[in-house]
Scaffold this active site. Structure first.
Site, PDB file in Angstrom:
ATOM      1  N   TYR A   1      68.904  27.704  57.967  1.00 60.82           N
ATOM      2  CA  TYR A   1      67.920  26.631  57.100  1.00 60.82           C
ATOM      3  C   TYR A   1      67.378  27.427  56.070  1.00 60.82           C
ATOM      4  O   TYR A   1      67.860  26.458  55.154  1.00 60.82           O
ATOM      5  CB  TYR A   1      66.635  26.935  57.897  1.00 60.82           C
TER       6      TYR A   1
ATOM      7  N   SER B   1      61.855  24.852  50.458  1.00 63.66           N
ATOM      8  CA  SER B   1      61.037  25.398  50.914  1.00 63.66           C
ATOM      9  C   SER B   1      60.693  26.678  50.618  1.00 63.66           C
ATOM     10  O   SER B   1      61.518  27.589  49.376  1.00 63.66           O
ATOM     11  CB  SER B   1      62.072  25.273  52.311  1.00 63.66           C
TER      12      SER B   1
END
Length: 282
Positions: free
Chosen positions: A153, A140
């Site tokens: 995350y 990501s």
């Protein structure tokens, strides 16, 4: 039935029952490849993808090493080899670090970092035997730069990035390639209630920002500009290259993040260059 003579590229995809994993599975099948589509509920995975002669669905919880070993064994028994492993399965624990419990942070890292490690560890002996293969991990832009409300995350994705970079240096000698994919905002299912767990608000200092952020993100679900089907087809194309990229910026916003990160690092390197360069022993 084992097919040891097939010339098809064999893909194993984690989290293939929905979201980007489903799109990747469908794109690989459409390109004429064989797909081992995995998920915690293989029946749901099969229903999502539909019938196909070159499809095998297998139960795989990426947090369980024994599931990973069984999935690789099933792949080799059915198709004879494994060419592309896609570490895609994931979830999202969102919230300020102080409000995320230690258990939630550990659970995030367990899925996003140790999960890919479990599956890759199971796949590498087969790829070494073949002297070929590609390990593709879906990271990501949050693995390149920190984002508010994404501390857990980003921690997991930053870890994924470092592990994959180091892994590439270790396995290249065996003809095994690696590729990191850093998507920006795509219309996947990451922000749905099935994938996102929000920290329980507990601290007044964060309350207003939490309320605004959760409202904004829930409103963003289904409105992201990136097309996951296009991304899936791009990944199939890249996997077919003699030398896939070590990193792929997926989306215009991802390209901008790459550029911003690179410029920021250069700026930080130059900010105290004289002091940084004066630290050797006399």
């Amino acid at each position: 039935m084992t097919d040891n003579t097939t010339n098809k590229q064999v893909w194993l995809i984690t989290g293939a029952g929905r979201g980007l994993g489903l799109d990747i599975a469908q794109a690989a099948l459409a390109a004429g490849h064989a797909v081992v589509a995995t998920g915690r509920n293989p029946q749901k995975v099969a229903e999502a993808i539909g019938q196909h002669d070159d499809l095998l669905t297998v139960k795989l919880d990426v947090t369980k090493p024994e599931d990973a070993q069984a999935a690789i064994q099933a792949t080799v028994e059915r198709f004879g080899h494994l060419d592309v492993l896609v570490n895609n399965a994931g979830n999202f624990y969102a919230g300020f670090f102080e409000e995320l419990s230690p258990e939630q942070v550990r659970a995030q890292v367990e899925v996003l970092l140790f999960g890919p490690m479990n599956v890759t560890r199971a796949a590498l002996p087969q790829m070494r035997k073949q002297r070929s293969g590609l390990v593709m991990s879906i990271s990501s832009t949050a693995g390149l730069t920190g984002i508010v409300f994404c501390s857990a995350y980003s921690a997991a994705k930053f870890g994924l990035e470092g592990w994959m970079e180091s892994l590439n240096l270790e396995v290249a000698q065996f003809g095994i390639k690696t590729m990191l994919v850093e998507p920006g905002f795509f219309r996947t299912e990451l922000l749905t209630d099935d994938s996102t767990i929000y920290a329980e608000p507990q601290i007044d200092d964060y309350a207003e920002t939490t309320r605004k952020t959760v409202t904004e993100w829930k409103g963003m679900d289904g409105q992201q500009t990136g097309d996951p089907a296009k991304l899936a087809h791009a990944l199939v194309q890249l996997a077919a290259l003699p030398q896939p990229p070590l990193r792929f910026a997926a989306g215009v916003d991802a390209v901008a993040t790459f550029e911003d990160r690179g410029n920021a690092l250069l700026e930080q390197a130059n900010a105290y260059r004289e002091l940084s360069s004066s630290l050797a022993l006399d």
